[in-house]
Write a protein that holds these residues in place. Structure first.
Motif, PDB file in Angstrom:
ATOM      1  N   ASN A 235      36.709  42.673  93.047  1.00 38.29           N
ATOM      2  CA  ASN A 235      37.821  43.462  93.586  1.00 38.29           C
ATOM      3  C   ASN A 235      37.667  43.760  95.069  1.00 38.29           C
ATOM      4  OD1 ASN A 235      38.974  43.631  90.993  1.00 38.29           O
ATOM      5  ND2 ASN A 235      37.723  45.418  90.500  1.00 38.29           N
TER       6      ASN A 235
ATOM      7  N   SER B 231      35.326  48.713  89.738  1.00 43.83           N
ATOM      8  CA  SER B 231      36.229  48.630  88.600  1.00 43.83           C
ATOM      9  C   SER B 231      36.079  49.871  87.728  1.00 43.83           C
ATOM     10  CB  SER B 231      35.907  47.385  87.771  1.00 43.83           C
ATOM     11  OG  SER B 231      34.625  47.509  87.170  1.00 43.83           O
ATOM     12  N   GLN B 232      36.956  50.006  86.738  1.00 41.34           N
ATOM     13  CA  GLN B 232      36.849  51.129  85.807  1.00 41.34           C
ATOM     14  C   GLN B 232      35.520  51.084  85.065  1.00 41.34           C
ATOM     15  OE1 GLN B 232      39.023  53.680  85.510  1.00 41.34           O
ATOM     16  NE2 GLN B 232      37.494  54.620  84.177  1.00 41.34           N
ATOM     17  N   ALA B 233      35.078  49.890  84.729  1.00 44.72           N
ATOM     18  CA  ALA B 233      33.781  49.750  84.051  1.00 44.72           C
ATOM     19  C   ALA B 233      32.634  50.202  84.948  1.00 44.72           C
ATOM     20  CB  ALA B 233      33.574  48.297  83.620  1.00 44.72           C
ATOM     21  N   ASP B 234      32.746  49.948  86.259  1.00 39.03           N
ATOM     22  CA  ASP B 234      31.702  50.373  87.194  1.00 39.03           C
ATOM     23  C   ASP B 234      31.561  51.893  87.186  1.00 39.03           C
ATOM     24  OD1 ASP B 234      31.180  47.766  87.970  1.00 39.03           O
ATOM     25  OD2 ASP B 234      32.566  47.830  89.671  1.00 39.03           O
ATOM     26  N   TYR B 235      32.684  52.595  87.103  1.00 37.45           N
ATOM     27  CA  TYR B 235      32.622  54.057  87.034  1.00 37.45           C
ATOM     28  C   TYR B 235      31.892  54.512  85.776  1.00 37.45           C
ATOM     29  CZ  TYR B 235      35.651  55.005  91.040  1.00 37.45           C
ATOM     30  OH  TYR B 235      36.149  55.115  92.313  1.00 37.45           O
ATOM     31  N   GLN B 236      32.126  53.838  84.683  1.00 37.48           N
ATOM     32  CA  GLN B 236      31.447  54.196  83.444  1.00 37.48           C
ATOM     33  C   GLN B 236      29.958  53.897  83.523  1.00 37.48           C
ATOM     34  OE1 GLN B 236      33.785  51.910  80.674  1.00 37.48           O
ATOM     35  NE2 GLN B 236      35.241  53.578  80.349  1.00 37.48           N
TER      36      GLN B 236
ATOM     37  N   GLN C  96      28.419  56.679  85.604  1.00 40.39           N
ATOM     38  CA  GLN C  96      28.367  57.944  84.889  1.00 40.39           C
ATOM     39  C   GLN C  96      27.184  57.992  83.933  1.00 40.39           C
ATOM     40  OE1 GLN C  96      32.255  57.899  83.115  1.00 40.39           O
ATOM     41  NE2 GLN C  96      33.284  58.051  85.100  1.00 40.39           N
TER      42      GLN C  96
ATOM     43  N   ASN D 104      31.280  63.400  89.746  1.00 34.62           N
ATOM     44  CA  ASN D 104      32.365  62.766  89.025  1.00 34.62           C
ATOM     45  C   ASN D 104      32.844  63.676  87.896  1.00 34.62           C
ATOM     46  OD1 ASN D 104      33.210  60.874  86.574  1.00 34.62           O
ATOM     47  ND2 ASN D 104      33.628  59.776  88.477  1.00 34.62           N
TER      48      ASN D 104
ATOM     49  N   LYS E 248      34.169  63.224  85.081  1.00 32.35           N
ATOM     50  CA  LYS E 248      33.877  62.817  83.713  1.00 32.35           C
ATOM     51  C   LYS E 248      32.515  63.315  83.239  1.00 32.35           C
ATOM     52  CE  LYS E 248      37.505  60.050  82.986  1.00 32.35           C
ATOM     53  NZ  LYS E 248      38.466  60.186  81.871  1.00 32.35           N
TER      54      LYS E 248
END
Length: 237
Positions: free
Chosen positions: A109, A114-119, A122, A166, A168
């Motif tokens: 990107n 990506s969204q997975a990178d944030y997870q 976390q 973060n 989350k």
């Protein structure tokens, strides 16, 4: 199950999170920690610790952060348990950004995580705190400060100060800490930590009954000595 009577619980090292705006004095507070201290410097502000002979510093990579941070945590667990009285991460807000930036640079990107990178980030941050709590040292994380607008059930609103983490994992991290302190300056110009929560400030203190303390008294010398005595008794047994 192994049942331990509450009266037999020994003193244990504490887990601290201190937060405030950049430049307020979070890193300077590390000077006052009693005992041998290891600083994991993420945001490159440890120059203010120059000349302190009880402090060692590890500079965490700002670019290859994902792999290096994982290696540091494993090495601490393998080779440094009980070596330091205090282990400091300075600071966790920047560590989150560095982890995401590194993951984003390896993705597709154009450097954007990506969204997975944030997870991934976390889970790594929360698991790091869990690992560090088992190292036989006081764990101190520093963070920048953020604000939000909170609305209660009656519709009343006020601004609240929080550590910059973060959203989350914010409650997860704060829940794993024994002490969360907001660095502030009183009317006499003295810096200290707010340790008691209000509608406008998140803070807590599960170690003693202090509602606040001076910058130099976040961890009291007698607490470190008591923990050392308990550790020595355990080794004898």
């Amino acid at each position: 199950m192994q049942i331990t009577p509450a009266k037999d619980i020994k003193s244990e090292r504490g887990t601290y999170l201190i937060y405030g705006p950049p430049g307020m004095g979070k890193t300077t507070s590390i000077k006052h920690l009693p005992g041998k201290t290891l600083v994991l410097d993420v945001d490159r502000t440890s120059r203010v610790l120059k000349g302190e002979d009880h402090i060692d510093i590890v500079y965490v990579s700002n670019t290859a952060t994902w792999d290096e941070w994982g290696s540091i945590i494993l090495e601490l667990e393998k080779n440094y348990q009980g070596v330091y009285e205090n282990i400091v991460v300075d600071n966790i807000s920047e560590l989150e950004r560095c982890l995401l930036s590194d993951l984003g640079s390896k993705g597709k990107n154009k450097g954007v995580p990506s969204q997975a990178d944030y997870q991934y980030m976390q889970f790594r941050v929360v698991n790091s705190l869990r690992y560090m709590k088992s190292l036989g040292a006081n764990v101190i994380w520093t963070a920048w400060e953020m604000d939000d607008l909170f609305t209660d059930s009656s519709g009343q609103q006020w601004n609240r100060s929080f550590p910059q983490l973060n959203r989350k994992i914010l409650n997860n991290v704060l829940g794993l800490c024994d002490v969360v302190g907001k660095l502030a300056v009183n009317t006499d110009g003295e810096r200290g930590f707010v340790l008691s929560s209000t509608n406008s400030t998140y803070a807590k203190n599960q170690i003693d009954d202090r509602k606040g303390c001076l910058q130099s008294e976040l961890i009291l010398k007698q607490e470190v000595e008591a923990n050392a005595d308990d550790q020595s008794e355990g080794e004898k047994v």
